[in-house]
Scaffold this motif. Structure first.
Motif: not given
Length: 296
Positions: A216-235
């Motif tokens: 869609m034309g957006y610049m996308v990165t993965s996990n850095k600097p945000y990999a996910g917090g408690f919710i992502t990890e927990h569920y």
């Protein structure tokens, strides 16, 4: 109603549900709450703008298109400065309380060290929230009356989705400061997809989500600097058919962070996110049953 006495006349959170859930997705916006109780504001040293610095401004509105497309959206009305449900239940900072914390509290996490525990000590940029120390009972009341019901609701949404479709996908919706840069070239990502480095969702799912936004034309990165917090990890339990992804949107795309006024581009981004969600829902089911995850 939850959160007495602060939320007697205002719901602490709500689930916006379609007439019928047609897809195996659940959307969650835990940090976009913007109801600041009077009692809380009397406790803080910050003004009505500064207290909002940790808020994921209007993310619930940006992702509101999920509901007419057939997916439930759980959203907080309580602000992140008041309570952060993207933390363990008792990540608490001893520096902000009048009494000693109970022994079961986790006071040694990196998030607590930064003042950003379950009941935060600071907002973004390290601004202290409270005028003075608060009672431990204050934190315990917020955790009992809001944190636990919020997570119970999220668990129920995911469980019923899994039962109905055989798998479930949690999209945890967040925003990031416009100043975020990544890599040696200082690239500004428009979106960051977090899957806890391949452990909270199948690698194929994460890559497909990133590819939709990139196309869609957006610049996308993965996990850095945000990999996910408690919710992502927990569920996130991809081997059990429970995929959890954190999606961070760059605030520079849609809001002036100083005035908190929406930019003219707000509704264009909202439409693009609705299109993104629609394409997510068209991904083939077999993608979610391919349990390739990152190597340990």
């Amino acid at each position: 109603m939850y959160g007495e006495p602060d939320f007697l006349d205002h719901p602490a959170f709500e689930v916006r549900e379609p007439a019928e859930q047609r897809v195996p997705f659940v959307f969650n916006s835990p940090h976009s709450g913007r109801y600041y109780p009077e009692r809380f504001m009397a406790m803080t040293r910050l003004d009505s703008v500064s207290i909002r610095r940790s808020e994921d401004y209007f993310v619930d509105e940006l992702f509101s298109g999920a509901v007419p497309l057939g997916a439930p959206l759980l959203l907080a009305h309580f602000p992140r400065a008041y309570l952060d449900v993207n933390r363990e239940p008792y990540e608490l900072d001893p520096r902000m309380f009048r009494e000693r914390l109970p022994p079961f509290a986790n006071s040694r996490s990196i998030r607590v060290a930064g003042g950003l525990g379950t009941v935060p000590r600071v907002v973004s940029e390290g601004l202290e929230i409270y005028r003075s120390g608060i009672p431990v009972a204050e934190a315990q009341a917020r955790i009992t009356s809001i944190y636990k019901p919020y997570h119970r609701t999220l668990r129920e949404l995911l469980a019923q989705t899994h039962r109905r479709f055989g798998f479930a996908v949690l999209i945890d919706c967040h925003s990031m400061p416009a100043s975020v840069r990544y890599g040696p070239d200082g690239v500004r990502p428009d979106f960051i997809i977090g899957d806890r480095f391949g452990t909270s969702a199948s690698r194929n799912v994460s890559e497909a989500v990133a590819e939709i936004l990139s196309s869609m034309g957006y610049m996308v990165t993965s996990n850095k600097p945000y990999a996910g917090g408690f919710i992502t990890e927990h569920y996130g339990r991809p081997l059990k058919g429970l995929h959890a992804l954190q999606v961070e949107v760059n605030r520079g795309l849609y809001i002036d962070e100083q005035t908190l006024v929406r930019k003219p581009s707000f509704h264009l981004l909202q439409d693009d996110i609705a299109a993104f969600i629609s394409r997510l829902m068209d991904l083939p089911d077999h993608l979610f049953h391919d349990f390739s995850i990152a190597a340990e």
